[in-house]
Enzyme design. Structure first.
Site, PDB file in Angstrom:
ATOM      1  N   GLU A   1      17.336 -34.571  34.207  1.00  0.00           N
ATOM      2  CA  GLU A   1      18.480 -34.325  33.317  1.00  0.00           C
ATOM      3  C   GLU A   1      19.120 -35.610  32.806  1.00  0.00           C
ATOM      4  O   GLU A   1      20.340 -35.787  32.898  1.00  0.00           O
ATOM      5  CB  GLU A   1      19.501 -33.436  34.026  1.00  0.00           C
TER       6      GLU A   1
ATOM      7  N   ASN B   1      12.193 -34.059  34.335  1.00  0.00           N
ATOM      8  CA  ASN B   1      12.612 -32.660  34.426  1.00  0.00           C
ATOM      9  C   ASN B   1      13.924 -32.438  33.669  1.00  0.00           C
ATOM     10  O   ASN B   1      14.858 -33.253  33.800  1.00  0.00           O
ATOM     11  CB  ASN B   1      12.809 -32.320  35.917  1.00  0.00           C
TER      12      ASN B   1
ATOM     13  N   HIS C   1      15.677 -22.240  32.866  1.00  0.00           N
ATOM     14  CA  HIS C   1      16.845 -21.381  33.133  1.00  0.00           C
ATOM     15  C   HIS C   1      17.163 -20.685  31.807  1.00  0.00           C
ATOM     16  O   HIS C   1      17.842 -21.246  30.948  1.00  0.00           O
ATOM     17  CB  HIS C   1      18.034 -22.230  33.595  1.00  0.00           C
TER      18      HIS C   1
ATOM     19  N   GLU D   1      11.908 -24.422  37.148  1.00  0.00           N
ATOM     20  CA  GLU D   1      13.062 -23.772  37.783  1.00  0.00           C
ATOM     21  C   GLU D   1      13.338 -22.423  37.112  1.00  0.00           C
ATOM     22  O   GLU D   1      14.462 -22.097  36.786  1.00  0.00           O
ATOM     23  CB  GLU D   1      14.298 -24.686  37.669  1.00  0.00           C
TER      24      GLU D   1
ATOM     25  N   ASP E   1      14.278 -18.961  36.000  1.00  0.00           N
ATOM     26  CA  ASP E   1      15.038 -17.745  36.287  1.00  0.00           C
ATOM     27  C   ASP E   1      15.468 -17.165  34.947  1.00  0.00           C
ATOM     28  O   ASP E   1      15.602 -17.882  33.964  1.00  0.00           O
ATOM     29  CB  ASP E   1      16.226 -17.973  37.248  1.00  0.00           C
TER      30      ASP E   1
END
Lengths: 146, 349
Positions: free
Chosen positions: B156, B197, B233, B262, B264
């Site tokens: 990030e 990432n 996400h 990650e 979801d």
């Protein structure tokens, strides 16, 4: 259901071939889309966007109906509406339709000697099939009216 | 095109579009998810639950062949005090992975969050910060060499507007901290895959452009960046799956491995009251996850690092606590029962 979807896809593509009397093609590099259209000089014309540079199963199609609201020597302005779909989706029990698109565009004919050459600008709002999310697409394309 | 065709065509499409898409229920004995595809399928875990909660551990054991530590390998856990490293929990997880034939992915070496206070308060010149960065990265990577398959080296680093995020690393080392972190990691472990990432890479073209430009430029000058983690996400309504797929394609076509790191799929981005997930939303979630798996399966194998879910069951999701909202973003419900997303993957992969 799956077989009907595949059958319809084949029928649609075949019907499309015989439907287009005069053809225009275009490429939108930033969206990786190619399009095949009927005569873009007609008041009402059909347009089929095909997603390129992706997997076959993700080759979304977007058939649209466009209406020329102004036709001039060097530019046509048009409005349109279409549906974005993927005929492979029903094979996995996924919705056929991804969403709905609207188009506001200009086809510019910059060369008097070559009126078939077209530079295309479009603003194209898009909403997903559930109408709870969307995008504002801006397209730049280059095309040719045969 | 005749008027008749113009009317018949959309009418036919609408008729075909009506797909109920309801998923046949299933249970965990229906199959093993990781065996349905040729790429690693992973999950973020908390060791406390992994070792002590049988339904949780059964799912991890049976459905996934890759593990990411959700918190215990972040900087504040591994390096809590200057000169002090705490390996206990992470070593246990590494042993679990080895004993159960699971890949271990390291998350994360350099981040602006979950930093120990001593790093935030560290006072030193540029050389001192460089030494701190090098010691932190190389000590951790060396310790886990041979046990960790890949690392999220930098996490990030960009803002949503495409500019570089202002962090302690950037403040003291400039944007060179990214290059340095990757080089130091490679020196410590020549075999581990090294990832950048970040989130919203599919949703935010401006951010994606900035990330891809920097990483491509760095790699062109020899910085060892093997792949890009798309955190994933996402929501049932956005980004469009086609945008997600386009982003995956852009990443591997640029020569980077793709890790959906990650994943979801939230149902409640606006924080409405939602005591339970509706059947419609559950089916939409299932559709999104299936489409992502189907697309990822077509990524050339040399660029596949895998898909990792960020949590086991809905009750474990970071989203509920971080955003203080009802949500059901994972493949298993609060009681660790299979949701339609899991069943649809088993049915169609």
């Amino acid at each position: 259901m799956k077989h009907k979807a595949v059958l319809f896809a084949v029928s649609f593509l075949l019907a499309s071939h015989f439907t287009f009397a005069q053809v225009a093609v275009a490429y939108y590099p930033f969206q990786s889309e190619i399009s095949i259209s009927t005569d873009t000089e007609n008041t009402v014309w059909g347009d089929l966007r095909i997603q390129a540079n992706t997997f076959f199963a993700h080759m979304n199609l977007e058939p649209s109906v466009m209406v020329n609201v102004s036709r001039q020597t060097h530019v046509n302005y048009y409005l349109g509406a279409g549906v974005n779909l993927n005929f492979f989706n029903p094979l996995s029990d996924l919705p056929l339709i991804n969403g709905y698109a609207f188009d506001v565009g200009a086809r510019i004919k910059p060369f008097t000697s070559y009126p078939g050459v077209q530079l295309i600008f479009e603003i194209a709002p898009y909403v997903n099939y559930a109408f709870d999310s969307g995008l504002l697409n801006a397209r730049l394309g280059i095309g040719y009216q045969f | 095109m005749s008027l008749k065709k113009l009317i018949l065509l959309p009418a036919s499409l609408l008729a075909l579009a009506c797909s109920k898409g309801n998923v046949e229920p299933c249970d965990l004995s229906s199959g093993r998810l990781y065996q349905k595809v040729n790429f690693p399928v992973g999950v973020a875990v908390e060791p406390e639950a992994l070792y002590n909660l049988p339904p949780y551990s059964n799912i991890v054991q049976g459905q996934y062949n890759s593990i990411t530590a959700e918190t215990i390998m972040k900087p504040e856990h591994l390096h809590p005090f200057e000169g002090v490293y705490f390996w206990g929990e992470a070593d246990s997880l590494a042993r679990y992975c080895e004993a159960n034939n699971k890949r271990l992915h390291g998350h994360t070496l350099i981040w602006h969050q979950q930093l120990p206070q001593w790093i935030i308060n560290f006072e030193g010149d540029r050389a001192a910060w460089d030494a701190l960065l090098k010691d932190h990265v190389q000590t951790i990577v060396t310790h886990f060499r041979g046990q960790v398959s890949g690392w999220d080296v930098v996490n990030e680093a960009f803002n949503d507007d495409g500019t570089m995020r202002s962090t302690v690393w950037h403040e003291h080392l400039g944007s060179s901290y990214i290059e340095k972190a990757f080089r130091y990691a490679r020196e410590a472990d020549p075999d581990a895959k090294l990832f950048y990432n970040d989130y919203s890479l599919a949703l935010n073209p401006k951010k994606r452009r900035a990330v891809m430009t920097l990483l491509t430029d760095l790699r062109a000058k020899g910085v060892p960046i093997d792949g890009i983690g798309m955190q994933g996400h996402i929501f049932i309504g956005f980004p469009e799956v086609s945008e997600f797929v386009n982003t995956m394609n852009e990443i591997w076509r640029s020569g980077f491995s793709v890790h959906v790191s990650e994943l979801d799929v939230s149902m409640n981005p606006f924080g409405r009251e939602m005591p339970q997930a509706s059947e419609t939303d559950l089916n939409r979630q299932a559709n999104v996850i299936l489409q992502i798996f189907q697309a990822y399966r077509q990524v050339p194998s040399q660029f596949q690092y895998g898909i990792t879910f960020w949590g086991v069951g809905d009750a474990d999701s970071w989203i509920r606590s971080y955003f203080a909202r009802d949500d059901y973003p994972l493949m298993f419900d609060d009681q660790y029962r299979a949701k339609p997303a899991y069943c649809k993957l088993l049915e169609h992969l």
